[in-house]
Structure formats: C-alpha cells, structure tokens
Design a protein around this motif. Structure first.
Motif, mmCIF file in Angstrom:
data_model
loop_
_atom_site.group_PDB
_atom_site.id
_atom_site.type_symbol
_atom_site.label_atom_id
_atom_site.label_comp_id
_atom_site.label_asym_id
_atom_site.label_seq_id
_atom_site.Cartn_x
_atom_site.Cartn_y
_atom_site.Cartn_z
ATOM 1 N N LYS A 16 0.738 -1.314 0.031
ATOM 2 C CA LYS A 16 0.002 0.202 0.083
ATOM 3 C C LYS A 16 0.819 1.427 -0.002
ATOM 4 O O LYS A 16 2.106 1.347 0.661
ATOM 5 C CB LYS A 16 -0.979 0.116 1.244
ATOM 6 N N TYR A 17 0.076 2.119 -0.785
ATOM 7 C CA TYR A 17 0.851 3.663 -0.599
ATOM 8 C C TYR A 17 -0.176 4.337 0.708
ATOM 9 O O TYR A 17 -1.095 4.168 0.747
ATOM 10 C CB TYR A 17 0.536 4.414 -2.109
ATOM 11 N N TRP A 18 0.658 4.742 1.647
ATOM 12 C CA TRP A 18 -0.070 5.272 2.600
ATOM 13 C C TRP A 18 0.662 6.381 3.329
ATOM 14 O O TRP A 18 1.745 6.109 4.124
ATOM 15 C CB TRP A 18 -0.627 4.453 3.650
ATOM 16 N N PRO A 71 -7.798 21.984 -7.176
ATOM 17 C CA PRO A 71 -6.520 21.956 -7.285
ATOM 18 C C PRO A 71 -5.740 20.963 -8.056
ATOM 19 O O PRO A 71 -4.879 21.161 -8.656
ATOM 20 C CB PRO A 71 -6.104 22.095 -5.871
ATOM 21 N N ARG A 72 -6.363 19.589 -7.577
ATOM 22 C CA ARG A 72 -5.828 18.390 -8.217
ATOM 23 C C ARG A 72 -5.824 18.376 -9.662
ATOM 24 O O ARG A 72 -5.082 18.045 -10.519
ATOM 25 C CB ARG A 72 -6.439 17.360 -7.594
ATOM 26 N N LEU A 73 -7.047 18.623 -10.274
ATOM 27 C CA LEU A 73 -7.414 18.874 -11.565
ATOM 28 C C LEU A 73 -6.566 19.738 -12.191
ATOM 29 O O LEU A 73 -5.959 19.711 -13.414
ATOM 30 C CB LEU A 73 -8.919 19.183 -11.817
ATOM 31 N N GLY A 140 -2.688 14.262 -10.006
ATOM 32 C CA GLY A 140 -4.066 14.276 -9.917
ATOM 33 C C GLY A 140 -4.279 13.519 -8.534
ATOM 34 O O GLY A 140 -5.180 13.869 -7.663
ATOM 35 N N SER A 141 -3.834 12.317 -8.579
ATOM 36 C CA SER A 141 -3.994 11.302 -7.309
ATOM 37 C C SER A 141 -2.956 10.244 -7.233
ATOM 38 O O SER A 141 -2.575 9.790 -8.217
ATOM 39 C CB SER A 141 -5.537 10.559 -7.400
ATOM 40 N N GLY A 142 -2.285 10.352 -6.250
ATOM 41 C CA GLY A 142 -1.193 9.432 -6.260
ATOM 42 C C GLY A 142 -1.294 7.993 -6.757
ATOM 43 O O GLY A 142 -0.538 7.684 -7.702
ATOM 44 N N SER A 143 -2.336 7.213 -6.368
ATOM 45 C CA SER A 143 -2.512 5.904 -6.773
ATOM 46 C C SER A 143 -2.785 5.880 -8.270
ATOM 47 O O SER A 143 -2.738 4.913 -8.912
ATOM 48 C CB SER A 143 -3.403 5.081 -5.997
ATOM 49 N N ALA A 144 -3.094 6.959 -8.770
ATOM 50 C CA ALA A 144 -3.666 7.080 -10.291
ATOM 51 C C ALA A 144 -2.519 6.568 -10.965
ATOM 52 O O ALA A 144 -2.444 6.119 -12.573
ATOM 53 C CB ALA A 144 -4.221 8.329 -10.740
#
Ligand code: DP6
Length: 383
Positions: A16-18, A71-73, A140-144
């Motif tokens: 996992k990424y945490w 902000p992420r977009l 946009g999102s780490g796990s992406a």
C-alpha cells in the motif's frame, strides 16, 4: 482531430501507498505495488476535446457538471500543458472533459485512480505527449500513476525533491499470471469515511508506526512482493498482501485521532478467510482493504468456485439476483466437513451488497470509434 476517448483501469494495491512526503507534488513515503484490473468490469471512460470555439474549460463527471476549480485537476492540466508541444494557435483553446465510471459510485470503490489515469492518458494523446505519463496522473491522485500501466505495477517513490523520479513502471504484463483472479466484496455500509488524503496526512503527522513501516518494513516487503509476482509464487504473494493490508490499517489505528476503515463485516470476512485457509491447510485466498470496508480477494482461478461457495454460505444474499457480477463461474457449495473445519457458526445474510469477479487487465486504451465519444461535435455531453 481534437477529440480523444480513452478507458483506464482501477488498480488494487498489494503493497500500500499510505503517506506523502510532499503534499503538493504528491510524493509518497514508500514504494507501492498494485494490479490493474480488467476494464470490462471496472473502468473510467473519458473524452477530452479542445476547440477554439469553447469559451471556458468545462468538466462533466458521471453526468453532472463539476467545477474546474479543483487544485488536483488544475495540477494535472498544468503538468500536461508544460509537456505539450502546443502550436501557438492551440495554446488559447479551451477544453471540455467528460468522464464516467462503468461501475456505480455507490459501490464505494476508489474511482479517482482510474479517473486521473484516464484523464492524463486522454490529454497526452490530444496534445501529442510521448513517453511515460505516470507523473502527470500522479499529480491528480497518487495511486492513479499505477493505473497508467496494465498487469502488476510498481510506483517508485523516487528521491528527487521535485518528484521527477516518482513514477510507475510495469513489473509484468497483464497476461503474465493468467490464473490470477480478483473478487471484490462490496460491503453494505453507509458510514461516512475520512478520505484517504486526510487519513494519510494525519498518519504522517502522528503515527510512529508509519515511520517504522515506511523505513523498515516496506523497503524489504516490496522487493519480496516483486519477486513473488515474477516467480508466480501465490503462497508468498498472499502472505505479503495480507500482512501489508493489515499493517496499513494498524497504522490507521495508530494515527491520532485514529481512523478505522474496517467494519465488523470486514473483520468477519478476514476471520473467515483465515479460517478457510487453515481448514484447507494452505494459503488459497489473500485479502486486502483500502480506505473503506470493501474487501478485495486475490486468488487463483481454480479456487474461485469453492471460495464463492464459502462466501455465499457465510454471507447469503436476501435477494440473490445479480449477486455475483462480472465473470460468471460455477459455485461449489461447501461440504459439511469443510464447514465443520472452518468452525464459524455465524451466517450474516444481507451484509454484502454484491461481489464483482474480475481479473488482471491492460492499461489505458484509446477508442477510435467516434460513436464511443462522450461529447458531441459541439463539445456537449451525449446522454
Ligand atoms: C489506501 O491515491 O486516493 O488506496 O494521493 O491523496 O489522492 P491521494 O490518495 P489515493 O490513496 C490511495 C491509498 C490506498 C492504498 C493504495 O492504493 O496504495
């Protein structure tokens, strides 16, 4: 052509990424490994279109127009524009984005990974960006970043403070371990969750256990996991998957205030998986949980009918229609002897919403058929 449509997979991490070391650049404190799942069952689909006729940038998500002021977009778009070789003319064009998931949002499955991987891939094609784009999805999102490849994928945390080496790479392609299957147990639950972004920020700020995990446990475990995948060693793969999921949730409890994502139903599933593995005397099923109560099982194709039989026995559905979705295998009812060995008398009817049966799949794919676009020629969503 200034329109591109793409589909991208959901991924489920086995290491996992945490925790982030940089909140703005989305840089993790450890490497992680996941599998991308078949887009037939679970995917995001995104159409992007650029035109000199558009007055502003606009986005529609699952049928609703949303604000571009996210902000992420904006991070993701900035990264794209930095890398794009835009003609002077195209620089002033606005874009329209339309994205849908092929699974109900109510399922509570992380959709941002597939969504941002799909957006980054679609925009990369629109703007003719070549090479790895996992860093763009990551913004946009780490796990992406792990969803921009198929098969088993490793996200390297990297060491550059600017994050240039925090990218994903394929470990093995989707057909490398063809017997691998995934069952997603969607738990009936209405509890409001702390988002993974907030949860992991609190963990980084308060959990001593997370430091130990990131500095000592994951660096060793990630190498062992990569080797288990390359060797197709299910026993080792299952043990590491289970331990890593439980450690992530132990960190969540070590966080102050604690965040507990697992419910009583999740704990019952975990207990039954261990009791089943004990009863059959080997590790046939691995489980893993993200920031929510849904449990994902990794197992081999040959064991799917028996394991579905066990789940159906302990978690019978009140109304069994459409209970098992996706690939349709047979179900083998457990024998009285096996139930006796498992030795759990509690059955929990109605506690699972449904089960999705799927497998490992490819990374993002472009769809050339114009009928598949989600935007019409004027850039408006097609119903
Ligand atoms: C529990 O990628 O959703 O699913 O980077 O803040 O967008 P942000 O977090 P996100 O975190 C997912 C964490 C996880 C474990 C994993 O997928 O590795």
């Amino acid at each position: 052509m200034n329109i591109v449509t793409c589909v991208a997979p959901v991924n489920i991490a086995v290491i996992k990424y945490w925790g982030k070391r940089d909140e703005k650049l989305i840089l993790p404190i450890n490497d992680s490994i996941s599998a991308s799942l078949d887009t037939k069952q679970l995917c995001a689909k995104t159409t992007v279109m650029a035109s000199c006729n558009f007055k502003t940038d606009r986005i529609w998500l699952n049928g609703r127009e949303e604000s571009m002021d996210n902000p992420r977009l904006q991070n993701c778009l900035q990264q794209i524009k930095k890398r794009a070789q835009l003609s002077l003319e195209m620089k002033n064009w606005h874009i329209h984005i339309c994205s849908v998931n092929n699974f109900p949002t109510a399922a509570g499955l992380a959709s941002s990974a597939a969504g941002y991987a799909c957006l980054a891939s679609a925009l990369a094609k629109l703007y003719n960006i070549k090479g790895d784009i996992s860093d763009i999805a990551r913004s946009g999102s780490g796990s992406a970043c792990r969803s921009v490849y198929g098969g088993f994928v490793r996200w390297y945390m990297g060491s550059d403070p600017q994050g240039t080496d925090s990218i994903a790479k394929e470990i093995v392609p989707s057909n490398y371990w063809p017997e691998m299957r995934i069952l997603i147990l969607v738990v009936n639950d209405s509890k409001k969750k702390v988002s993974s972004a907030i949860g992991m920020k609190n963990s980084v700020e308060t959990s001593e256990l997370l430091k130990y995990r990131a500095n000592k446990c994951v660096p060793e475990r990630v190498e062992l996991m990569q080797q288990a995948i390359i060797d197709r060693n299910f026993d080792k793969f299952a043990e590491l998957t289970i331990k890593d999921s439980n450690q992530m949730h132990a960190v969540c409890l070590d966080t102050y205030p604690p965040c507990s994502y697992l419910t009583d139903v999740t704990h019952s599933i975990i207990d039954i998986v261990h009791a089943y593995n004990d009863a059959v005397n080997c590790l046939k099923v691995a489980y893993t949980n993200d920031a929510g109560p849904n449990t994902v099982l990794y197992l081999l194709e040959k064991d799917v009918p028996s394991v579905l039989g066990i789940i159906d026995y302990y978690f019978p559905q009140n109304d069994n229609s459409n209970y098992i979705r996706g690939n349709a295998p047979e179900i083998i009812k457990p024998s009285a002897e096996l139930i006796e060995k498992i030795n759990r008398d509690k059955q929990l009817p109605g506690k699972l919403k449904y089960i999705i049966h799927t497998q490992i799949g490819e990374g993002p794919m472009y769809i050339d058929d114009p009928k598949e676009h989600l935007l019409d020629t004027k850039g408006h969503p097609i119903d």
